[in-house]
Design a protein around this motif. Structure first.
Motif, PDB file in Angstrom:
ATOM      1  N   ALA A  70       0.844  -1.200   0.000  1.00  9.55           N
ATOM      2  CA  ALA A  70       0.000   0.000   0.000  1.00  9.55           C
ATOM      3  C   ALA A  70       0.876   1.247   0.000  1.00  9.55           C
ATOM      4  O   ALA A  70       1.917   1.299   0.647  1.00  9.55           O
ATOM      5  CB  ALA A  70      -0.909   0.010   1.219  1.00  9.55           C
ATOM      6  N   ALA A  71       0.460   2.266  -0.744  1.00  4.19           N
ATOM      7  CA  ALA A  71       1.222   3.510  -0.803  1.00  4.19           C
ATOM      8  C   ALA A  71       1.015   4.350   0.447  1.00  4.19           C
ATOM      9  O   ALA A  71       1.852   5.184   0.797  1.00  4.19           O
ATOM     10  CB  ALA A  71       0.811   4.311  -2.033  1.00  4.19           C
ATOM     11  N   CYS A  72      -0.113   4.128   1.118  1.00  2.00           N
ATOM     12  CA  CYS A  72      -0.456   4.917   2.293  1.00  2.00           C
ATOM     13  C   CYS A  72      -1.397   4.104   3.173  1.00  2.00           C
ATOM     14  O   CYS A  72      -2.191   3.307   2.665  1.00  2.00           O
ATOM     15  CB  CYS A  72      -1.122   6.225   1.868  1.00  2.00           C
ATOM     16  SG  CYS A  72      -1.599   7.337   3.212  1.00  2.00           S
ATOM     17  N   LEU A  73      -1.302   4.305   4.478  1.00  2.00           N
ATOM     18  CA  LEU A  73      -2.197   3.662   5.432  1.00  2.00           C
ATOM     19  C   LEU A  73      -3.074   4.732   6.053  1.00  2.00           C
ATOM     20  O   LEU A  73      -2.566   5.726   6.578  1.00  2.00           O
ATOM     21  CB  LEU A  73      -1.407   2.958   6.536  1.00  2.00           C
ATOM     22  CG  LEU A  73      -0.372   1.927   6.110  1.00  2.00           C
ATOM     23  CD1 LEU A  73       0.376   1.416   7.344  1.00  2.00           C
ATOM     24  CD2 LEU A  73      -1.020   0.775   5.370  1.00  2.00           C
ATOM     25  N   ARG A  74      -4.372   4.539   5.986  1.00  2.00           N
ATOM     26  CA  ARG A  74      -5.288   5.468   6.637  1.00  2.00           C
ATOM     27  C   ARG A  74      -5.787   4.815   7.914  1.00  2.00           C
ATOM     28  O   ARG A  74      -6.397   3.738   7.878  1.00  2.00           O
ATOM     29  CB  ARG A  74      -6.453   5.790   5.696  1.00  2.00           C
ATOM     30  CG  ARG A  74      -7.396   6.875   6.234  1.00  2.00           C
ATOM     31  CD  ARG A  74      -8.470   6.327   7.126  1.00  2.00           C
ATOM     32  NE  ARG A  74      -9.475   7.329   7.460  1.00  2.00           N
ATOM     33  CZ  ARG A  74     -10.470   7.138   8.300  1.00  2.00           C
ATOM     34  NH1 ARG A  74     -10.606   5.976   8.908  1.00  2.00           N
ATOM     35  NH2 ARG A  74     -11.338   8.094   8.548  1.00  2.00           N
ATOM     36  N   ILE A  75      -5.498   5.450   9.043  1.00  3.63           N
ATOM     37  CA  ILE A  75      -5.953   4.911  10.321  1.00  3.63           C
ATOM     38  C   ILE A  75      -6.818   5.944  11.026  1.00  3.63           C
ATOM     39  O   ILE A  75      -6.620   7.144  10.883  1.00  3.63           O
ATOM     40  CB  ILE A  75      -4.792   4.493  11.242  1.00  3.63           C
ATOM     41  CG1 ILE A  75      -3.918   5.696  11.619  1.00  3.63           C
ATOM     42  CG2 ILE A  75      -3.935   3.409  10.589  1.00  3.63           C
ATOM     43  CD1 ILE A  75      -2.926   5.415  12.724  1.00  3.63           C
ATOM     44  N   ASN A  76      -7.797   5.459  11.761  1.00  5.76           N
ATOM     45  CA  ASN A  76      -8.647   6.294  12.600  1.00  5.76           C
ATOM     46  C   ASN A  76      -8.201   6.080  14.041  1.00  5.76           C
ATOM     47  O   ASN A  76      -8.461   5.020  14.617  1.00  5.76           O
ATOM     48  CB  ASN A  76     -10.112   5.900  12.418  1.00  5.76           C
ATOM     49  CG  ASN A  76     -11.054   6.815  13.179  1.00  5.76           C
ATOM     50  OD1 ASN A  76     -10.739   7.282  14.275  1.00  5.76           O
ATOM     51  ND2 ASN A  76     -12.219   7.063  12.610  1.00  5.76           N
TER      52      ASN A  76
END
Length: 355
Positions: free
Chosen positions: A97-103
């Motif tokens: 993945a190019a980026c990880l989006r976390i909440n």
């Protein structure tokens, strides 16, 4: 001219976000991620519409296992959307993945966030701290009593500090709410508090028309103020529509141009041809053109010649079933209403080919 807020620049795959890079437009797939074929079909549709970045949800192991094949086939960077389970973030990083989006409010303890940070460093991906008004941490809800700009910014800065404490700076932040006023207030405060790139959006904005209006108000205010480095318009509609609306927002503010900008009158009894039907057909037939240019379609000579002065190609309705074609702002030749759509498409395509 809009003066954009100065921010650090990060990379999402090969796409620069922040700094002096163009504001990027992104969307999110709504297919089951483990369905690689279906997910790739949607990603390709988004690519064709102009998406710079595409996000996919990774709620389970089957999704992160499929992510590697998706990343390999995609021409745009893929962001892995992570909720609740930090191990999915680690798996997504390993999958490319190019980026990880976390909440932060959902992913758990600071220790788990640190593990995700280490995975991002190990596998060379950036991160997005995604704060949502609807899922703030319990301690912040107890402190403030309700979602508010102060709580959202505090959450964002707390987790940004965790990343920075681990010498990780390749991150962007979002502080989204479904309420337009809350969204704008939170982003405005955050923009003054930190220099990282900001991913802006009004979350869960609603169906196509209402969601577009809410997004135009909220994102329009932010972009006009120079705030925002990447945009996602959240609509309960085909994800391709999110890309279209995103580019239209940027185009309206002169921040980015893509495709044919059609200037058209609302039509009235003076029209020399069916303006609404003509514009609808032209919009569909010219959707494949990515190069920025302008086209005016005006029903009569009251405003038509004036509008045509400032467009690359123009058509103004006249009497007796014909009108005037303008090229480069100047009258060029008369054109019968019969076959006008085919002819205008040819003119626009020919102009775009020269750009």
């Amino acid at each position: 001219m809009i003066q954009r807020r100065k921010s650090r620049q990060i990379m999402v795959g090969k796409v620069a976000v922040g700094g002096d890079a163009p504001i990027t437009v992104q969307s999110m797939t709504n297919t089951k991620t483990h369905d690689v074929e279906g997910t790739m079909a949607q990603i390709r549709a988004l690519e064709e519409a102009g998406a710079d970045i595409v996000r996919v949800s990774c709620p389970d192991v089957e999704s992160t296992q499929a992510l590697k094949a998706i990343v390999q086939q995609s021409n745009v960077p893929i962001v892995a959307d992570i909720h609740f389970h930090y191990k999915r973030a680690i798996e997504a990083a390993q999958a490319g993945a190019a980026c990880l989006r976390i909440n932060p409010g959902n992913i758990g303890s600071a220790a788990r966030v640190r593990e995700v940070v280490q995975a991002a460093k190990d596998y060379g991906c950036s991160m997005r701290i995604g704060v949502n008004a609807g899922s703030l941490e319990k301690d912040l809800m107890e402190k403030y009593g309700e979602p508010c700009p102060e709580a959202m910014v505090e959450s964002a800065l707390f987790h940004a500090n965790i990343l920075r404490d681990h010498d990780f700076h390749e991150f962007k932040i979002s502080v989204k709410a479904s309420d337009v006023f809350l969204t704008v207030a939170a982003y405005t405060a955050l923009a003054d508090a930190i220099d990282c790139p900001l991913h802006i959006g009004v979350t869960e904005a609603g169906p196509l028309r209402n969601g577009t209006i809410k997004s135009a108000i909220g994102l329009g205010n932010l972009l006009w103020a120079g705030i925002g480095d990447t945009v996602r318009v959240s609509l309960a509609a085909d994800p391709v529509e999110e890309i279209k609306v995103g580019f239209d927002l940027l185009k309206s503010l002169g921040l980015r141009h893509r495709g044919v900008n059609i200037i058209a009158c609302p039509s009235c009894a003076r029209q020399g041809f069916n303006v609404i039907d003509t514009v609808a057909k032209l919009e569909e037939r010219l959707a494949h053109i990515a190069k920025p240019m302008s086209l005016s379609i005006i029903g009569c000579v009251v405003n038509g010649p004036g509008e045509a002065l400032y467009t690359d190609v123009g058509f103004t309705g006249g009497g007796a079933g014909s009108g005037m074609v303008y090229l480069g702002g100047k009258p060029d030749h008369k054109l019968s209403n019969d076959g006008m759509i085919d002819h205008i498409v040819e003119l626009v395509e020919a102009h775009a080919a020269k750009l």
